[in-house]
Enzyme design. Structure first.
Site, PDB file in Angstrom:
ATOM      1  N   LYS A   1      26.310 -32.560  -8.577  1.00  0.00           N
ATOM      2  CA  LYS A   1      25.186 -31.618  -8.604  1.00  0.00           C
ATOM      3  C   LYS A   1      25.559 -30.450  -7.397  1.00  0.00           C
ATOM      4  O   LYS A   1      25.616 -30.825  -6.203  1.00  0.00           O
ATOM      5  CB  LYS A   1      24.054 -32.404  -7.905  1.00  0.00           C
ATOM      6  CG  LYS A   1      22.646 -31.412  -7.933  1.00  0.00           C
ATOM      7  CD  LYS A   1      21.636 -32.296  -7.570  1.00  0.00           C
ATOM      8  CE  LYS A   1      20.486 -31.253  -8.031  1.00  0.00           C
ATOM      9  NZ  LYS A   1      20.336 -29.946  -7.324  1.00  0.00           N
TER      10      LYS A   1
ATOM     11  N   ARG B   1      21.918 -21.685 -10.670  1.00  0.00           N
ATOM     12  CA  ARG B   1      22.002 -22.019 -12.158  1.00  0.00           C
ATOM     13  C   ARG B   1      21.897 -20.984 -13.035  1.00  0.00           C
ATOM     14  O   ARG B   1      20.942 -19.902 -12.702  1.00  0.00           O
ATOM     15  CB  ARG B   1      20.802 -22.995 -12.421  1.00  0.00           C
ATOM     16  CG  ARG B   1      20.995 -23.806 -13.785  1.00  0.00           C
ATOM     17  CD  ARG B   1      20.284 -24.938 -13.756  1.00  0.00           C
ATOM     18  NE  ARG B   1      20.119 -25.655 -15.069  1.00  0.00           N
ATOM     19  CZ  ARG B   1      19.585 -26.724 -15.367  1.00  0.00           C
ATOM     20  NH1 ARG B   1      18.763 -27.219 -14.414  1.00  0.00           N
ATOM     21  NH2 ARG B   1      19.606 -27.298 -16.691  1.00  0.00           N
TER      22      ARG B   1
ATOM     23  N   LYS C   1      18.495 -36.784 -10.719  1.00  0.00           N
ATOM     24  CA  LYS C   1      19.333 -36.107  -9.757  1.00  0.00           C
ATOM     25  C   LYS C   1      19.177 -37.218  -8.764  1.00  0.00           C
ATOM     26  O   LYS C   1      17.752 -37.765  -8.363  1.00  0.00           O
ATOM     27  CB  LYS C   1      18.797 -34.920  -9.401  1.00  0.00           C
ATOM     28  CG  LYS C   1      17.293 -34.768  -9.103  1.00  0.00           C
ATOM     29  CD  LYS C   1      16.899 -33.264  -8.712  1.00  0.00           C
ATOM     30  CE  LYS C   1      15.323 -33.089  -8.502  1.00  0.00           C
ATOM     31  NZ  LYS C   1      14.966 -31.668  -8.360  1.00  0.00           N
TER      32      LYS C   1
ATOM     33  N   GLU D   1      27.633 -36.216 -13.140  1.00  0.00           N
ATOM     34  CA  GLU D   1      28.300 -35.052 -12.770  1.00  0.00           C
ATOM     35  C   GLU D   1      27.921 -34.766 -11.273  1.00  0.00           C
ATOM     36  O   GLU D   1      26.764 -35.181 -10.744  1.00  0.00           O
ATOM     37  CB  GLU D   1      27.604 -33.807 -13.687  1.00  0.00           C
ATOM     38  CG  GLU D   1      28.240 -34.117 -14.950  1.00  0.00           C
ATOM     39  CD  GLU D   1      27.329 -32.456 -15.843  1.00  0.00           C
ATOM     40  OE1 GLU D   1      27.763 -32.446 -16.863  1.00  0.00           O
ATOM     41  OE2 GLU D   1      26.489 -32.127 -15.260  1.00  0.00           O
TER      42      GLU D   1
END
Length: 618
Positions: free
Chosen positions: A274, A279, A478, A272
């Site tokens: 980032k 958030r 990540k 995905e």
């Protein structure tokens, strides 16, 4: 229960540096409170031990500055403010100054009201509710009333609770183990059960009550609740795209053998974009929709456009969805996101909401579904959660999701506008851009797409794993360009000089250690604009614990995202490392110290940096 009795427990806990001894002392205290007082006092005691009178998810704080607390001490004891400030400066602790002032008080209370744990707790909760004209004076009067009836020891911890600096060396893990020891068998499974309940409630007081009254079955029944936000699941940093793909690709044989799960994408990872945004978790129960940040703050009022987008483009009435709120410049001709620092203005502003929503519109990028129609999905696999998510998103919302055969980040640019006239031109909700990948090549292409679109990088996820709130898990990674910023806690700062002498700057920066403490890794000398310096000063000035010369020691509560040139070995700081040329990227209003980067991560980045240098020199 007298508050002085609890203060004695505080003293014993603070006196030992041994974690197991702290746990034993607290376990004995919790058992004694439960066995010998009214049942309702246990959750109050547990919360006070953590230095709080509110659960993390409650939108409330005591809200009294150190200056206000110092005034309350003076009013309660008759000791001059100058003397209190002297003690405060010498000891570095306003709580100690309160103890000295009570011991040396000029005026005596003739008809003292008994100072109980319940009275202290309820008074401090009441103090937080005062608003409007005269509220600060009312707060100081109430705190002065507590101090007037307190012993020196009790006064010390009342003030420490007010200022948010208990100095007990007690983190969530110690309280968790103490509860497991007091009311369960203190096995690893027992501690895990308590931790799971804490993760799902974000309220150690509720967990204490349940485990004391019902034991293990009471914890097993704990589950997600609407409008009680949980901490996010966090990802670890990947060494490389290849490593992440190799380690996280779902092994179909392992999954089928151990979990009896059939995956549509066996051997693949989900990748995905980032996003560099806020958030958030969006909770809906019928017509009521609330928006929470990763710090569990309720920001619904600041984001009415997000509420409208969720109402119009998520086809369900009861859910918890996780998303990233990304800001854009409406005057720009492209979709390049604004910086987080710009977007954070929307959290900080509670007035003129409609105006700022139009000047900094957001896109809500949805990427996970945690509950639907009363059913918790936390134990479902990521793939199962995403399948359920796709069934409730509108067609336009899902049109931006990337297929495995498409890698042009700009190929899906449709904007889903909400129906509300007030926000029609500025609101959108989309499925986070993602793709399935089985090879490094696919993953690397998608990573380049993310960077080209102005985003931070990518998230790489194992599709066969559950959602684990509050943990930094190994099955999500990540990837961002190196050297990537570190989220670090501010421990000290210095008053500036010249025209900026009214501002605090040059902050000392610290990471988290394995035992829950902080270790400094450097000091920032540059990187603040005038506006940022003013914002930083306003944020940290109420956190001052002690001042020596021009340097102020702060309660660790502010987190900065820090960029730097490299990490060096250094004996200057207690971490053993120092950042070379650290500079501010942004003030992390959405992050608290428990979510800052760890010393382990600093060490890992240093090792990776050294490896890269050695490979370059070959």
């Amino acid at each position: 229960m007298k508050y002085s009795e609890l203060a004695e427990v505080y003293t014993d806990v603070a006196a030992t540096s041994a974690t197991t001894q702290k746990e034993t002392l607290l376990a004995d205290c919790f058992l004694d409170v439960y066995d010998n007082t009214e049942t309702s006092l246990l959750p109050v005691t547990v919360r006070l031990v953590r230095g709080r009178v509110f659960a993390r998810w409650e939108a409330a704080e005591i809200g009294v500055s150190t200056a206000g607390a110092a005034d309350a001490i003076s009013k309660a004891t008759g000791v001059e403010s100058e003397q209190i400030e002297t003690w405060w400066r010498e000891e570095g602790d306003l709580g100690d100054a309160a103890a000295y002032a009570v011991d040396d008080r000029v005026q005596q209370t003739l008809t003292a009201t008994p100072l109980t744990v319940t009275r202290v707790y309820e008074t401090l909760r009441e103090v937080a509710s005062y608003e409007g004209s005269g509220s600060q004076q009312k707060q100081r009067d109430e705190i002065a009333g507590l101090i007037s009836d307190a012993s020196p020891l009790a006064a010390r911890y009342i003030v420490r609770t007010v200022t948010g600096s208990m100095r007990l060396g007690v983190g969530e893990g110690i309280v968790r183990n103490a509860l497991a020891s007091a009311f369960l068998d203190m096995s690893d499974d027992a501690a895990d059960a308590v931790q799971r309940a804490i993760d799902l409630t974000n309220d150690v007081a509720v967990v204490a009550q349940r485990v004391a009254e019902q034991g293990q079955p009471g914890l097993d029944d704990v589950d997600l609740e609407l409008f009680r936000p949980i901490k996010p699941m966090l990802a670890k940093q990947a060494e490389s795209i290849q490593t992440a793909v190799d380690e996280l690709a779902a092994d179909p044989k392992h999954i089928e053998r151990n979990h009896n799960i059939e995956l549509s994408h066996s051997g693949a990872v989900l990748i995905e974009f980032k996003y560099d945004g806020i958030r958030a978790k969006i909770h809906r129960d019928g017509d009521d929709i609330r928006v929470y940040t990763r710090r569990l703050s309720d920001v619904t009022e600041q984001f009415p456009d997000v509420v409208s987008a969720a109402r119009d483009h998520i086809d369900a009435k009861h859910y918890i969805i996780e998303a990233e709120l990304v800001g854009y410049d409406p005057q720009s001709n492209d979709d390049t996101p604004v910086t987080f620092q710009t977007l954070a203005q929307r959290i900080q502003r509670t007035d003129n909401v409609a105006t700022i929503a139009k000047s900094i519109p957001v896109t809500t990028y949805v990427f996970d579904l945690l509950a639907l129609n009363g059913e918790s999905l936390l134990t479902d696999t990521l793939e199962m959660r995403l399948e359920r998510l796709n069934t409730i998103l509108s067609t336009k919302a899902t049109s931006d999701s990337k297929s495995a055969s498409t890698h042009n980040a700009h190929s899906s640019t449709s904007v889903t506008t909400v129906s509300s006239d007030q926000y029609q031109s500025s609101s959108s909700l989309r499925r986070a851009q993602c793709t399935w990948a089985t090879t490094q090549t696919t993953a690397a292409e998608f990573y380049e797409d993310a960077l080209a679109a102005g985003h931070e990088g990518v998230m790489i996820k194992n599709p066969a794993r559950p959602y684990q709130p509050g943990s930094r898990v190994g099955y999500q990674r990540k990837i961002k360009p190196t050297m990537e910023p570190l989220d670090l806690v501010v421990t000290r700062a210095k008053w500036s000089e010249g025209r900026k002498s009214d501002f605090l700057g040059r902050p000392y920066l610290a990471c988290r250690t394995a035992d829950g403490n902080l270790a400094e890794v450097g000091r920032m000398h540059t990187g603040f604009t005038d506006d940022q310096l003013e914002t930083f000063t306003n944020r940290v000035e109420p956190l001052i614990e002690n001042v020596e010369g021009r340097e102020a020691t702060l309660t660790p509560a502010v987190v900065l995202a820090v960029e730097y040139e490299e990490i060096q070995i250094s004996s200057t700081y207690d971490s053993g490392y120092a950042l070379r040329f650290p500079r501010l990227k942004q003030i992390r209003h959405d992050c608290d110290p428990s979510q800052a980067d760890s010393l382990e991560r600093v060490e890992r980045l240093y090792e990776q940096q050294s490896l890269d240098e050695s490979q370059t020199s070959v």
